[in-house]
Structure formats: structure tokens, C-alpha cells
Design a protein around this motif. Structure first.
Motif, PDB file in Angstrom:
ATOM      1  N   ARG A  76     -10.642   0.902   3.666  1.00 51.57           N
ATOM      2  CA  ARG A  76     -10.132  -0.458   3.773  1.00 51.57           C
ATOM      3  C   ARG A  76      -9.538  -0.926   2.441  1.00 51.57           C
ATOM      4  O   ARG A  76      -9.867  -0.408   1.372  1.00 51.57           O
ATOM      5  N   TYR A  77      -8.710  -1.938   2.541  1.00 50.61           N
ATOM      6  CA  TYR A  77      -8.184  -2.637   1.367  1.00 50.61           C
ATOM      7  C   TYR A  77      -9.347  -3.154   0.531  1.00 50.61           C
ATOM      8  O   TYR A  77     -10.261  -3.795   1.053  1.00 50.61           O
ATOM      9  N   ASP A  78      -9.323  -2.864  -0.774  1.00 50.31           N
ATOM     10  CA  ASP A  78     -10.459  -3.211  -1.627  1.00 50.31           C
ATOM     11  C   ASP A  78     -10.256  -4.484  -2.441  1.00 50.31           C
ATOM     12  O   ASP A  78     -11.111  -4.855  -3.249  1.00 50.31           O
ATOM     13  N   GLY A  79      -9.140  -5.160  -2.240  1.00 52.71           N
ATOM     14  CA  GLY A  79      -8.893  -6.403  -2.949  1.00 52.71           C
ATOM     15  C   GLY A  79      -8.396  -6.234  -4.369  1.00 52.71           C
ATOM     16  O   GLY A  79      -8.174  -7.233  -5.071  1.00 52.71           O
ATOM     17  N   SER A  80      -8.204  -5.007  -4.815  1.00 50.81           N
ATOM     18  CA  SER A  80      -7.742  -4.779  -6.180  1.00 50.81           C
ATOM     19  C   SER A  80      -6.273  -5.164  -6.320  1.00 50.81           C
ATOM     20  O   SER A  80      -5.517  -5.209  -5.339  1.00 50.81           O
ATOM     21  N   LEU A  81      -5.858  -5.427  -7.546  1.00 50.41           N
ATOM     22  CA  LEU A  81      -4.468  -5.811  -7.791  1.00 50.41           C
ATOM     23  C   LEU A  81      -3.522  -4.646  -7.499  1.00 50.41           C
ATOM     24  O   LEU A  81      -2.412  -4.848  -6.994  1.00 50.41           O
ATOM     25  N   SER A  82      -3.958  -3.436  -7.788  1.00 48.99           N
ATOM     26  CA  SER A  82      -3.109  -2.268  -7.516  1.00 48.99           C
ATOM     27  C   SER A  82      -2.870  -2.096  -6.020  1.00 48.99           C
ATOM     28  O   SER A  82      -1.741  -1.848  -5.578  1.00 48.99           O
ATOM     29  N   ALA A  83      -3.946  -2.242  -5.234  1.00 52.07           N
ATOM     30  CA  ALA A  83      -3.810  -2.114  -3.780  1.00 52.07           C
ATOM     31  C   ALA A  83      -2.976  -3.255  -3.210  1.00 52.07           C
ATOM     32  O   ALA A  83      -2.210  -3.060  -2.255  1.00 52.07           O
ATOM     33  N   THR A  84      -3.089  -4.444  -3.795  1.00 56.85           N
ATOM     34  CA  THR A  84      -2.301  -5.587  -3.338  1.00 56.85           C
ATOM     35  C   THR A  84      -0.826  -5.365  -3.605  1.00 56.85           C
ATOM     36  O   THR A  84       0.026  -5.634  -2.754  1.00 56.85           O
ATOM     37  N   SER A  85      -0.507  -4.865  -4.800  1.00 55.49           N
ATOM     38  CA  SER A  85       0.880  -4.551  -5.134  1.00 55.49           C
ATOM     39  C   SER A  85       1.436  -3.479  -4.196  1.00 55.49           C
ATOM     40  O   SER A  85       2.593  -3.558  -3.751  1.00 55.49           O
ATOM     41  N   GLU A  86       0.609  -2.478  -3.876  1.00 61.61           N
ATOM     42  CA  GLU A  86       1.016  -1.424  -2.931  1.00 61.61           C
ATOM     43  C   GLU A  86       1.367  -2.008  -1.568  1.00 61.61           C
ATOM     44  O   GLU A  86       2.313  -1.573  -0.924  1.00 61.61           O
ATOM     45  N   ALA A  87       0.590  -3.012  -1.126  1.00 64.38           N
ATOM     46  CA  ALA A  87       0.856  -3.629   0.178  1.00 64.38           C
ATOM     47  C   ALA A  87       2.210  -4.316   0.192  1.00 64.38           C
ATOM     48  O   ALA A  87       2.965  -4.201   1.165  1.00 64.38           O
ATOM     49  N   GLY A  88       2.530  -5.050  -0.873  1.00 63.02           N
ATOM     50  CA  GLY A  88       3.839  -5.696  -0.949  1.00 63.02           C
ATOM     51  C   GLY A  88       4.966  -4.692  -1.071  1.00 63.02           C
ATOM     52  O   GLY A  88       6.013  -4.822  -0.421  1.00 63.02           O
ATOM     53  N   HIS A  89       4.758  -3.673  -1.885  1.00 64.13           N
ATOM     54  CA  HIS A  89       5.761  -2.630  -2.087  1.00 64.13           C
ATOM     55  C   HIS A  89       6.052  -1.895  -0.780  1.00 64.13           C
ATOM     56  O   HIS A  89       7.212  -1.640  -0.429  1.00 64.13           O
ATOM     57  N   THR A  90       4.993  -1.586  -0.022  1.00 65.37           N
ATOM     58  CA  THR A  90       5.163  -0.849   1.233  1.00 65.37           C
ATOM     59  C   THR A  90       5.845  -1.706   2.292  1.00 65.37           C
ATOM     60  O   THR A  90       6.632  -1.198   3.096  1.00 65.37           O
ATOM     61  N   LEU A  91       5.565  -3.006   2.295  1.00 65.63           N
ATOM     62  CA  LEU A  91       6.273  -3.893   3.227  1.00 65.63           C
ATOM     63  C   LEU A  91       7.770  -3.889   2.925  1.00 65.63           C
ATOM     64  O   LEU A  91       8.595  -3.852   3.850  1.00 65.63           O
ATOM     65  N   ALA A  92       8.129  -3.919   1.650  1.00 69.15           N
ATOM     66  CA  ALA A  92       9.548  -3.871   1.290  1.00 69.15           C
ATOM     67  C   ALA A  92      10.184  -2.550   1.734  1.00 69.15           C
ATOM     68  O   ALA A  92      11.314  -2.534   2.252  1.00 69.15           O
ATOM     69  N   LEU A  93       9.459  -1.440   1.548  1.00 65.35           N
ATOM     70  CA  LEU A  93       9.977  -0.149   2.013  1.00 65.35           C
ATOM     71  C   LEU A  93      10.185  -0.166   3.526  1.00 65.35           C
ATOM     72  O   LEU A  93      11.184   0.362   4.034  1.00 65.35           O
ATOM     73  N   PHE A  94       9.223  -0.764   4.247  1.00 60.93           N
ATOM     74  CA  PHE A  94       9.360  -0.886   5.696  1.00 60.93           C
ATOM     75  C   PHE A  94      10.642  -1.653   6.048  1.00 60.93           C
ATOM     76  O   PHE A  94      11.448  -1.209   6.880  1.00 60.93           O
ATOM     77  N   HIS A  95      10.844  -2.806   5.423  1.00 59.10           N
ATOM     78  CA  HIS A  95      12.041  -3.605   5.719  1.00 59.10           C
ATOM     79  C   HIS A  95      13.320  -2.854   5.357  1.00 59.10           C
ATOM     80  O   HIS A  95      14.321  -2.936   6.079  1.00 59.10           O
ATOM     81  N   LYS A  96      13.285  -2.143   4.245  1.00 60.29           N
ATOM     82  CA  LYS A  96      14.484  -1.405   3.809  1.00 60.29           C
ATOM     83  C   LYS A  96      14.811  -0.275   4.765  1.00 60.29           C
ATOM     84  O   LYS A  96      15.968  -0.092   5.172  1.00 60.29           O
ATOM     85  N   ILE A  97      13.789   0.488   5.157  1.00 63.30           N
ATOM     86  CA  ILE A  97      14.024   1.619   6.056  1.00 63.30           C
ATOM     87  C   ILE A  97      14.429   1.147   7.447  1.00 63.30           C
ATOM     88  O   ILE A  97      15.387   1.653   8.036  1.00 63.30           O
ATOM     89  N   ILE A  98      13.732   0.148   7.966  1.00 64.09           N
ATOM     90  CA  ILE A  98      13.974  -0.272   9.346  1.00 64.09           C
ATOM     91  C   ILE A  98      15.298  -1.015   9.484  1.00 64.09           C
ATOM     92  O   ILE A  98      15.809  -1.175  10.609  1.00 64.09           O
ATOM     93  N   SER A  99      15.895  -1.440   8.380  1.00 71.67           N
ATOM     94  CA  SER A  99      17.205  -2.096   8.465  1.00 71.67           C
ATOM     95  C   SER A  99      18.273  -1.139   8.989  1.00 71.67           C
ATOM     96  O   SER A  99      19.311  -1.566   9.485  1.00 71.67           O
ATOM     97  N   GLY A 100      18.005   0.171   8.896  1.00 69.00           N
ATOM     98  CA  GLY A 100      18.936   1.150   9.432  1.00 69.00           C
ATOM     99  C   GLY A 100      18.660   1.536  10.873  1.00 69.00           C
ATOM    100  O   GLY A 100      19.359   2.380  11.450  1.00 69.00           O
ATOM    101  N   PHE A 101      17.645   0.915  11.472  1.00 72.25           N
ATOM    102  CA  PHE A 101      17.275   1.208  12.864  1.00 72.25           C
ATOM    103  C   PHE A 101      18.234   0.505  13.810  1.00 72.25           C
ATOM    104  O   PHE A 101      18.441  -0.705  13.718  1.00 72.25           O
ATOM    105  N   HIS A 102      18.822   1.262  14.722  1.00 71.12           N
ATOM    106  CA  HIS A 102      19.804   0.688  15.637  1.00 71.12           C
ATOM    107  C   HIS A 102      19.349   0.727  17.094  1.00 71.12           C
ATOM    108  O   HIS A 102      20.141   0.541  18.002  1.00 71.12           O
ATOM    109  N   GLY A 103      18.056   0.980  17.289  1.00 69.46           N
ATOM    110  CA  GLY A 103      17.526   0.922  18.641  1.00 69.46           C
ATOM    111  C   GLY A 103      17.457  -0.509  19.134  1.00 69.46           C
ATOM    112  O   GLY A 103      17.570  -1.467  18.367  1.00 69.46           O
ATOM    113  N   ALA A 104      17.253  -0.660  20.428  1.00 70.33           N
ATOM    114  CA  ALA A 104      17.205  -2.000  21.015  1.00 70.33           C
ATOM    115  C   ALA A 104      15.849  -2.638  20.761  1.00 70.33           C
ATOM    116  O   ALA A 104      14.820  -2.079  21.139  1.00 70.33           O
ATOM    117  N   PRO A 105      15.819  -3.811  20.103  1.00 70.48           N
ATOM    118  CA  PRO A 105      14.543  -4.523  19.954  1.00 70.48           C
ATOM    119  C   PRO A 105      14.131  -5.119  21.282  1.00 70.48           C
ATOM    120  O   PRO A 105      14.961  -5.301  22.181  1.00 70.48           O
TER     121      PRO A 105
END
Length: 307
Positions: A76-105
Motif C-alpha cells: 500500500r501507499y505509505d504516505g511518504s513524500l517519494s511515494a506521493t511524488s510517484e503518484a502524481g508523476h504516474t498520473l501525468a504519464l497516464f494522461h500523456k500516454i492515453i492522449s494518443g488513444f483513439h478508441g471510442a470512449p
């Protein structure tokens, strides 16, 4: 959604039965298309296993929908600053990658949390619920209604409805992330994917990864959020190339956090009289305190991200 861990000679797998209301064909198909797209681009998401006969990643039996995932061990998420930064960073990667998705929502996609007409209605209904006998509940709900509607107006005034929409995760919180140490190794639960402005995903994530809870008595939970974790989450997001937050998005985030906070409490309490087994009335009083804190410190929170 009930789940079963399966151990076989081929490895570990997780069998999930979708909850009613989350098992419509279009919704399942859209979520699986997103997950398969992400998996094909090395995003940390559990792989979906297809059936042997139809090669479909959703199995329909007895009117219910089942999914089989590879099991990814993690903590589980341990509340550390490093893990928190990872969560924000990974959300940005998700948004960046999925912006190229052309399937039907999904066209009948799950609701978000911004400016929902059902929220004021739910808050009007709650004080009349016999399961919630609390003398101050009408006042609490009326205040939450005003806080929610004011936050929605402020978000719209900043231009939210004119910002481009894309596929968002829809439920970015610690319970949907798995870690090894402080490294995020898997994102789960794509039942809420929908087209929406990315700021709603970011604000909900910022809230969920910075909210403060101490002990079992919710009356003693602090009003404030953890400002350092809030900043680390958003800075982690900003660190991904092409995902820098605009000034308007930064200004909208505290108001969207208020909306997300109120919606997460009001809708389940209106339906069941409780929140995850906690007294619904006491929970709303706590939410009211936190929403007031967010309103009173909105400018400060935005300034933290521009300093």
C-alpha cells in the motif's frame, strides 16, 4: 467488486466480478480497451487475460461479468513524500500516454464530480433520512450544498468547461495504486474511465494523496490537508514533459478538491446513511470542516504550486 486470488502453474492471477452498475457492456469494453492500450505502452497496469474460446477479456456468466488479471505483488501507499511524488508523476504519464488513444470512449460513461445536479438533491434528502437522527444535520447539509455549488461556479469561471477533454482515470487514489518501496508498480481499477478535463483527475488525486486522517474518531481528524504532500503530488505531475499545469488549472484545483470531497461523501451517505461503515452524520460534519479549510486556503494552495 468481489475478488479471488488464483494460484496455478502458470502464475498468480486475480479474478474479479464486476459490481452491478459497473458491468454494462459498453463500459467494460471501453475500460478494457484503455487498459490494453496502456499495457502495450509499458504503463504499469495489470495485464488482462482473454478467454480461450472467444479471446474476450470479459467473461459473461449468469448475467454477471468476470475479469481475469495477472496478479502484481505490491504494498500500500505509505504516505511518504517519494511515494506521493510517484503518484502524481504516474498520473501525468497516464494522461500523456492515453492522449494518443483513439478508441471510442463510453457514451454512457460514469459521472464525474463537477457540478452534478444530483449532489444538491442528495444533500437536501439526507436530513430527512430517519437513519441519521442528528439535530444539526440540516444546517450541515445546507452549508455543504453552498460550498459545493460555490466551488463549481468558481471552477467554471476559470474556464473549466472550455478546457479540452480526454480520457481520465476517474478514481485516482491510494487504494488504486500498488508500490514496491516508494516506486509505483501498478495502477488498478479502471471502472471509472471517461472523457473529462484532466484537471478533475489531478484535483481528486491531489486531495486523496494529501488528506489527513488521525485515529478512529473522525471528530478528531484535522481540518487541514498535508500541504507538503499536496505540493509533491502536483510537482510530480508537472515533472513529466508536456504535462505542465496551466495557471488556470492551478487556480481551479482547490475548488475542484472541494467538489470531489463533497461528492465522495454525499452520494453514498444519501444512499446508505453511512460512509464505509462510519456514521454518516458525523462524517458529513468532518467533511464540512475540511471543505471550509480548503475554501479558506484556496489561494494559499494555488500559490504553493507557483512559488
Amino acid at each position: 467488486s468481489p475478488k479471488l486470488l488464483i494460484k496455478s502453474s502458470a502464475g498468480l492471477f486475480l479474478l474479479k466480478r464486476r459490481a452491478p452498475g459497473r458491468d454494462e457492456n459498453e463500459r467494460v469494453t471501453a475500460a478494457h480497451a484503455v487498459q490494453n492500450y496502456l499495457a502495450g505502452r509499458q504503463f504499469p497496469v495489470p495485464r488482462l487475460l482473454p478467454t480461450r474460446d472467444e479471446h474476450d477479456t470479459a467473461l459473461r456468466v449468469g448475467g454477471r461479468v468476470y475479469e481475469l488479471f495477472e496478479f502484481i505483488p505490491g504494498s500500500r501507499y505509505d504516505g511518504s513524500l517519494s511515494a506521493t511524488s510517484e503518484a502524481g508523476h504516474t498520473l501525468a504519464l497516464f494522461h500523456k500516454i492515453i492522449s494518443g488513444f483513439h478508441g471510442a470512449p463510453p457514451t454512457h460513461h460514469p459521472h464525474g464530480y463537477h457540478a452534478l445536479p444530483s449532489v444538491p438533491d442528495a444533500l437536501d434528502h439526507i436530513p430527512r433520512d430517519s437513519r441519521l437522527a442528528r439535530p444539526d444535520l440540516a444546517e450541515v447539509c445546507a452549508d455543504l450544498r453552498e460550498l459545493y455549488q460555490d466551488a463549481a461556479r468558481r471552477s467554471d469561471k476559470l474556464g473549466l468547461r472550455e478546457w479540452p477533454a480526454q480520457i481520465v482515470h476517474g478514481d485516482w487514489h491510494p487504494g488504486n495504486t500498488l508500490y514496491r518501496g516508494q516506486r509505483l508498480v501498478a495502477v488498478i481499477d479502471f471502472d471509472g474511465v471517461r472523457p473529462e478535463q484532466r484537471a478533475l483527475d489531478i484535483a481528486n488525486g491531489a486531495l486523496q494523496f494529501s488528506i489527513t486522517m488521525e485515529g478512529q474518531d473522525i471528530a478528531n481528524w484535522p481540518d487541514y490537508l498535508d500541504e507538503t504532500r499536496f505540493k509533491r503530488f502536483c510537482r510530480g505531475y508537472d515533472a513529466v514533459e508536456g504535462c505542465i499545469l496551466s495557471t488556470s488549472e492551478i487556480q481551479a484545483i482547490p475548488w475542484l478538491m472541494i467538489e470531489a470531497l463533497v461528492v465522495e461523501a454525499a452520494l453514498p451517505i444519501a444512499a446508505t446513511g453511512a460512509f464505509a461503515g462510519l456514521d454518516g452524520g458525523a462524517f458529513l460534519v468532518m467533511v464540512r470542516r475540511k471543505a471550509h479549510w480548503l475554501r479558506d486556503h484556496a489561494a494559499r494552495l494555488s500559490n504553493l504550486l507557483t512559488a
